[in-house]
Design an enzyme around this catalytic site. Sequence first.
Site, PDB file in Angstrom:
ATOM      1  N   HIS A 165      23.637  19.316  70.062  1.00 22.45           N
ATOM      2  CA  HIS A 165      24.431  18.443  70.944  1.00 22.45           C
ATOM      3  C   HIS A 165      23.919  18.594  72.370  1.00 22.45           C
ATOM      4  O   HIS A 165      24.324  19.492  73.109  1.00 22.45           O
ATOM      5  CB  HIS A 165      25.917  18.838  70.835  1.00 22.45           C
ATOM      6  CG  HIS A 165      26.850  17.955  71.621  1.00 22.45           C
ATOM      7  ND1 HIS A 165      28.164  17.754  71.248  1.00 22.45           N
ATOM      8  CD2 HIS A 165      26.680  17.229  72.753  1.00 22.45           C
ATOM      9  CE1 HIS A 165      28.755  16.949  72.114  1.00 22.45           C
ATOM     10  NE2 HIS A 165      27.871  16.621  73.057  1.00 22.45           N
ATOM     11  N   HIS A 215      22.614  15.946  75.578  1.00 22.01           N
ATOM     12  CA  HIS A 215      22.303  14.623  76.146  1.00 22.01           C
ATOM     13  C   HIS A 215      21.082  14.817  77.020  1.00 22.01           C
ATOM     14  O   HIS A 215      21.154  15.545  78.025  1.00 22.01           O
ATOM     15  CB  HIS A 215      23.483  14.102  76.966  1.00 22.01           C
ATOM     16  CG  HIS A 215      24.755  13.986  76.175  1.00 22.01           C
ATOM     17  ND1 HIS A 215      25.132  12.818  75.564  1.00 22.01           N
ATOM     18  CD2 HIS A 215      25.703  14.905  75.858  1.00 22.01           C
ATOM     19  CE1 HIS A 215      26.276  13.017  74.914  1.00 22.01           C
ATOM     20  NE2 HIS A 215      26.644  14.278  75.073  1.00 22.01           N
ATOM     21  N   HIS A 251      31.380  11.644  69.359  1.00 15.25           N
ATOM     22  CA  HIS A 251      32.219  12.529  70.163  1.00 15.25           C
ATOM     23  C   HIS A 251      33.673  12.185  69.822  1.00 15.25           C
ATOM     24  O   HIS A 251      34.070  11.010  69.889  1.00 15.25           O
ATOM     25  CB  HIS A 251      32.003  12.274  71.650  1.00 15.25           C
ATOM     26  CG  HIS A 251      30.724  12.830  72.201  1.00 15.25           C
ATOM     27  ND1 HIS A 251      29.501  12.581  71.662  1.00 15.25           N
ATOM     28  CD2 HIS A 251      30.506  13.653  73.280  1.00 15.25           C
ATOM     29  CE1 HIS A 251      28.572  13.222  72.379  1.00 15.25           C
ATOM     30  NE2 HIS A 251      29.155  13.869  73.358  1.00 15.25           N
ATOM     31  N   GLU A 303      37.290  15.552  72.170  1.00 18.33           N
ATOM     32  CA  GLU A 303      36.860  16.272  73.377  1.00 18.33           C
ATOM     33  C   GLU A 303      38.011  16.204  74.380  1.00 18.33           C
ATOM     34  O   GLU A 303      38.502  17.230  74.835  1.00 18.33           O
ATOM     35  CB  GLU A 303      35.589  15.634  73.963  1.00 18.33           C
ATOM     36  CG  GLU A 303      35.070  16.339  75.211  1.00 18.33           C
ATOM     37  CD  GLU A 303      33.855  15.641  75.841  1.00 18.33           C
ATOM     38  OE1 GLU A 303      33.613  14.458  75.534  1.00 18.33           O
ATOM     39  OE2 GLU A 303      33.158  16.298  76.654  1.00 18.33           O
ATOM     40  N   ASP A 361      25.462  20.506  75.622  1.00 19.36           N
ATOM     41  CA  ASP A 361      25.969  19.203  76.069  1.00 19.36           C
ATOM     42  C   ASP A 361      25.124  18.642  77.222  1.00 19.36           C
ATOM     43  O   ASP A 361      24.232  17.826  76.979  1.00 19.36           O
ATOM     44  CB  ASP A 361      27.444  19.318  76.462  1.00 19.36           C
ATOM     45  CG  ASP A 361      28.223  18.029  76.283  1.00 19.36           C
ATOM     46  OD1 ASP A 361      27.643  17.037  75.815  1.00 19.36           O
ATOM     47  OD2 ASP A 361      29.431  18.007  76.603  1.00 19.36           O
ATOM     48  N   ASP A 362      25.438  19.058  78.444  1.00 19.44           N
ATOM     49  CA  ASP A 362      24.726  18.567  79.643  1.00 19.44           C
ATOM     50  C   ASP A 362      24.400  19.772  80.526  1.00 19.44           C
ATOM     51  O   ASP A 362      25.038  19.995  81.559  1.00 19.44           O
ATOM     52  CB  ASP A 362      25.622  17.582  80.407  1.00 19.44           C
ATOM     53  CG  ASP A 362      26.000  16.384  79.558  1.00 19.44           C
ATOM     54  OD1 ASP A 362      25.158  15.494  79.378  1.00 19.44           O
ATOM     55  OD2 ASP A 362      27.138  16.361  79.047  1.00 19.44           O
TER      56      ASP A 362
END
Length: 335
Positions: free
Chosen positions: A17, A19, A197, A200, A278-279
């Site tokens: 996961h 991005h 997603h 969340e 994630d980020d």
Amino acid sequence: MDDLKKFIWNMPKAELHLHIEGSLEPELMFALARRNKVEIPFATVEEVRDAYQFSNLQDFLDIYYQGMSVLLEEQDFYDLTFAYLTKMHEQNVIHVEIFFDPQGHTDRGITFATVIAGITRALSDGLEKYGITSNLIMSFLRHLSEDAAFATLAEALPYRDRIIAVGLDSSEMGHPPSKFARVFEKAKAEGFLAVAHAGEEGPPEYVCEALDLLKVDRLDHGNRALEDAALVMRLAESQIALTVCPLSNYKLAGVTDMRAHPIKKMLELGLKATVNSDDPAYFGGYMNENFEAITESLNLTKEEILNLARNGFEASFCSDTEKQAMISRLEAYGA
Ligand code: ADE
Ligand code: ZN
């Protein structure tokens, strides 16, 4: 903890996961802004980092979409992706499954071909130079329309062999999975796997919709599924994996104290939880920092750490043979 840190650092891992646009570090943002003569509303790298204070998902997304504005050319997407792979090589991540947000670029006039060419060229260099295997997942922006998602799916069809799955991201509240049921049905018919997603920020009902209407093969986040006992049982029985993102949950205030992070509870409930970043450029850490944060705050044992890493390989979209090879590496490491 130092011993466990070293153990985490050297352990073979998979990230499921991530991005790719969320791996844009401020230094590269500045370099690309200069190269492409794009104005950004920050004077220094420190100013950018100071702006990364979020009280919810939307706060973050506003800055995330603005950050993307420096990505214009094929080389930019290459540099972004290759920088992430270099970092993963340093962290002993041996397999990655990367999201990209085509609509974040095509809506700015960048062609789908430009985006995918840069990303996939870096992925093949990552395999050649670092031995990192990868799969690419195309995410639909859920705050945009169903029609826009259908158009994006049509654009992706010529690149069907380079994209393993479709996903669903962006602003969750008010944009339930049901909005995209028909798009996902078409994507599945075209042979894509599916992830979304869900849970969340959104309620457990959104997780149920992702399972029932989108027929996802894996759930991204899924934290709020814990509020529904029947849903927890269903996830435990089906062993549908959750791609959990600890530092992201903390930075977006879904979890206000890392000692209360639900990932240990998920394991105790028999859920197939995995660790992801994630980020990472926005949330303060890549894979190892995420593992370290939960290990420290939840007092995880080596066995629990290995279990999470094993889940990452098992929940990947690799073939059974590829999964077994990676799990054997992990087992050899654990022994
Ligand atoms: N896009 C990038 N990161 C995201 C996240 N954590 N949730 C939803 N959409 C995203
Ligand atoms: Zn995400």
